[in-house]
Design an enzyme around this catalytic site. Sequence first.
Site, PDB file in Angstrom:
ATOM      1  N   LYS A 156       2.734 -40.148  14.738  1.00 43.54           N
ATOM      2  CA  LYS A 156       3.165 -38.825  15.215  1.00 43.54           C
ATOM      3  C   LYS A 156       2.474 -38.509  16.537  1.00 43.54           C
ATOM      4  O   LYS A 156       1.306 -38.851  16.721  1.00 43.54           O
ATOM      5  CB  LYS A 156       2.809 -37.749  14.193  1.00 43.54           C
ATOM      6  CG  LYS A 156       3.611 -37.859  12.915  1.00 43.54           C
ATOM      7  CD  LYS A 156       3.560 -36.570  12.147  1.00 43.54           C
ATOM      8  CE  LYS A 156       4.430 -36.676  10.921  1.00 43.54           C
ATOM      9  NZ  LYS A 156       4.973 -35.401  10.501  1.00 43.54           N
ATOM     10  N   ASP A 185       4.580  -9.390   5.699  1.00 42.20           N
ATOM     11  CA  ASP A 185       3.767 -10.264   4.843  1.00 42.20           C
ATOM     12  C   ASP A 185       4.523 -10.786   3.623  1.00 42.20           C
ATOM     13  O   ASP A 185       4.107 -11.760   3.015  1.00 42.20           O
ATOM     14  CB  ASP A 185       2.529  -9.507   4.341  1.00 42.20           C
ATOM     15  CG  ASP A 185       1.498  -9.299   5.427  1.00 42.20           C
ATOM     16  OD1 ASP A 185       1.609  -9.961   6.465  1.00 42.20           O
ATOM     17  OD2 ASP A 185       0.590  -8.479   5.227  1.00 42.20           O
ATOM     18  N   GLY A 195       0.833  -1.208   0.000  1.00 43.13           N
ATOM     19  CA  GLY A 195       0.000   0.000   0.000  1.00 43.13           C
ATOM     20  C   GLY A 195       0.864   1.252   0.000  1.00 43.13           C
ATOM     21  O   GLY A 195       0.583   2.216  -0.725  1.00 43.13           O
ATOM     22  N   SER A 196       1.922   1.232   0.791  1.00 45.31           N
ATOM     23  CA  SER A 196       2.807   2.398   0.882  1.00 45.31           C
ATOM     24  C   SER A 196       3.464   2.679  -0.466  1.00 45.31           C
ATOM     25  O   SER A 196       3.705   3.837  -0.820  1.00 45.31           O
ATOM     26  CB  SER A 196       3.880   2.158   1.954  1.00 45.31           C
ATOM     27  OG  SER A 196       3.248   1.850   3.174  1.00 45.31           O
TER      28      SER A 196
HETATM   29  P1  ADP Z   1       1.349  -1.489   3.777  1.00 39.76           P
HETATM   30  O1  ADP Z   1       2.168  -0.395   3.199  1.00 39.76           O
HETATM   31  O2  ADP Z   1       2.001  -2.163   4.945  1.00 39.76           O
HETATM   32  O3  ADP Z   1       0.864  -2.452   2.728  1.00 39.76           O
HETATM   33  P2  ADP Z   1      -1.314  -0.301   3.819  1.00 39.76           P
HETATM   34  O4  ADP Z   1      -1.863  -1.128   2.721  1.00 39.76           O
HETATM   35  O5  ADP Z   1      -2.203  -0.025   4.983  1.00 39.76           O
HETATM   36  O6  ADP Z   1       0.048  -0.865   4.426  1.00 39.76           O
HETATM   37  O7  ADP Z   1      -0.883   1.100   3.166  1.00 39.76           O
HETATM   38  C1  ADP Z   1      -0.254   2.087   3.936  1.00 39.76           C
HETATM   39  C2  ADP Z   1      -0.709   3.447   3.516  1.00 39.76           C
HETATM   40  O8  ADP Z   1      -0.321   3.699   2.167  1.00 39.76           O
HETATM   41  C3  ADP Z   1      -2.204   3.675   3.512  1.00 39.76           C
HETATM   42  O9  ADP Z   1      -2.733   3.920   4.800  1.00 39.76           O
HETATM   43  C4  ADP Z   1      -2.317   4.896   2.621  1.00 39.76           C
HETATM   44  O10 ADP Z   1      -1.965   6.061   3.316  1.00 39.76           O
HETATM   45  C5  ADP Z   1      -1.235   4.591   1.580  1.00 39.76           C
HETATM   46  N1  ADP Z   1      -1.861   3.995   0.397  1.00 39.76           N
HETATM   47  C6  ADP Z   1      -2.321   2.739   0.255  1.00 39.76           C
HETATM   48  N2  ADP Z   1      -2.879   2.540  -0.957  1.00 39.76           N
HETATM   49  C7  ADP Z   1      -2.780   3.726  -1.615  1.00 39.76           C
HETATM   50  C8  ADP Z   1      -3.185   4.198  -2.901  1.00 39.76           C
HETATM   51  N3  ADP Z   1      -3.800   3.411  -3.775  1.00 39.76           N
HETATM   52  N4  ADP Z   1      -2.889   5.487  -3.230  1.00 39.76           N
HETATM   53  C9  ADP Z   1      -2.268   6.305  -2.365  1.00 39.76           C
HETATM   54  N5  ADP Z   1      -1.870   5.917  -1.131  1.00 39.76           N
HETATM   55  C10 ADP Z   1      -2.121   4.667  -0.750  1.00 39.76           C
HETATM   56  O1  F6P Z   2       2.038  -6.032   8.576  1.00 42.06           O
HETATM   57  C1  F6P Z   2       1.102  -6.687   7.762  1.00 42.06           C
HETATM   58  C2  F6P Z   2      -0.012  -7.170   8.581  1.00 42.06           C
HETATM   59  O2  F6P Z   2       0.635  -7.787   9.620  1.00 42.06           O
HETATM   60  C3  F6P Z   2      -1.074  -8.110   8.051  1.00 42.06           C
HETATM   61  O3  F6P Z   2      -0.687  -9.443   7.891  1.00 42.06           O
HETATM   62  C4  F6P Z   2      -2.181  -7.930   9.051  1.00 42.06           C
HETATM   63  O4  F6P Z   2      -3.430  -8.289   8.597  1.00 42.06           O
HETATM   64  C5  F6P Z   2      -2.120  -6.480   9.322  1.00 42.06           C
HETATM   65  O5  F6P Z   2      -0.778  -6.086   9.090  1.00 42.06           O
HETATM   66  C6  F6P Z   2      -2.617  -6.070  10.663  1.00 42.06           C
HETATM   67  O6  F6P Z   2      -2.122  -4.824  11.001  1.00 42.06           O
HETATM   68  P1  F6P Z   2      -2.824  -3.748  11.915  1.00 42.06           P
HETATM   69  O7  F6P Z   2      -3.255  -4.433  13.151  1.00 42.06           O
HETATM   70  O8  F6P Z   2      -1.744  -2.754  12.126  1.00 42.06           O
HETATM   71  O9  F6P Z   2      -3.965  -3.205  11.121  1.00 42.06           O
END
Ligand code: ADP
Ligand code: F6P
Length: 321
Positions: free
Chosen positions: A213, A127, A104-105
């Site tokens: 087992k 993950d 997502g980041s």
């Molecule tokens: P991770 O980076 O661990 O996968 P998230 O999926 O929650 O965690 O994404 C982290 C942050 O990145 C989100 O809370 C948001 O601020 C930003 N983000 C996620 N998807 C998008 C997107 N499509 N466009 C812009 N920012 C995004």
């Molecule tokens: O860091 C990834 C992850 O651990 C996922 O596997 C899990 O579903 C999620 O983050 C939970 O994170 P939070 O409790 O911060 O929303």
Amino acid sequence: MKRIGVLTSGGDAPGMNACIRAVVRRGISLGLEVWGIKRGYRGLINGEMTPLNRRDVGGVIQKGGTFLQTARCPEFKDPKGVREGLRRLNEMGIEGLVVIGGDGSMRGAYALCQEGFPVVGVPASIDNDVWGTDIAIGVDTALNTVLVALDRIKDTASSHGRAFLIEVMGRNCGYLALMSGLAGGAEAVLIPEEEISLEQVAQIVEEAYKKGKPHAIIVIAEGAIHKTSEVAAYLERDEVGFEVRTTILGHIQRGGSPTAFDRLLASRLGVAAVEALAQGKSGVMMGLKGNKIEAVPLEEVIRSTRTLDPKLLEMALVLSQ
Ligand code: ADP
Ligand code: F6P
């Protein structure tokens, strides 16, 4: 380029601090000023930024979590949020950004690049669901944390002859479950990517006992097709009749001191990210391919989905026979 920023975003991962340290110290050695942005895109939108010097990142390499803190910031998914972030960066005279985080980041990083702002991403998420790198920062530490728990659970499971369900993190990705199952010798692994019926799970448990087992260990990803409680209830039904216990490892997997592997990976990726920015590169994520650090276009990262090698799942079953 004179001043750059660094932020951590999404779920925290052990090794994020080591990466911030690398960005700051390599940045300063290249003559850059490095600013830390607090709480990911949330802090970016709010303008929470401070300059970091070499001493500010002393004593953090061994610490889990992220001292810059992190956040989920839904507003950043909206172009208005991205524009606000850009406004803050321009206001502070920041000319480039390193984003450390998960899938997502990297989407957020790409959104900033699309507006013409120089950004380089670094994959960090337990993950291991980020496309474009063999492994993300934090995965190795989390895997080792799961293994410590799994080994201990095996002791008590064997003593009582019980079946155990161990739930590990992985919303959409079974990497942690599969690799910990393989490395810990689990009898079965349930992941989001692969359907397995409850009858098949019961059969695996039954066969494990028939083979002599003293236990049956099932590692289950939190995002697996059948939920942990559903699997437990099925195995405990009168007709099936196993004695089952469940352990949900939860956020224990996200904390802890990073392993040597994660510290080294974080340091290498952090250095590579700053060097790329300083050389005028943007719109890429630094990833590990084999033993090399390579730049992968962010567009490719966010458009592709990481898949698991089905042979590894087969291997887990064969090796636990
Ligand atoms: P991770 O980076 O661990 O996968 P998230 O999926 O929650 O965690 O994404 C982290 C942050 O990145 C989100 O809370 C948001 O601020 C930003 N983000 C996620 N998807 C998008 C997107 N499509 N466009 C812009 N920012 C995004
Ligand atoms: O860091 C990834 C992850 O651990 C996922 O596997 C899990 O579903 C999620 O983050 C939970 O994170 P939070 O409790 O911060 O929303």
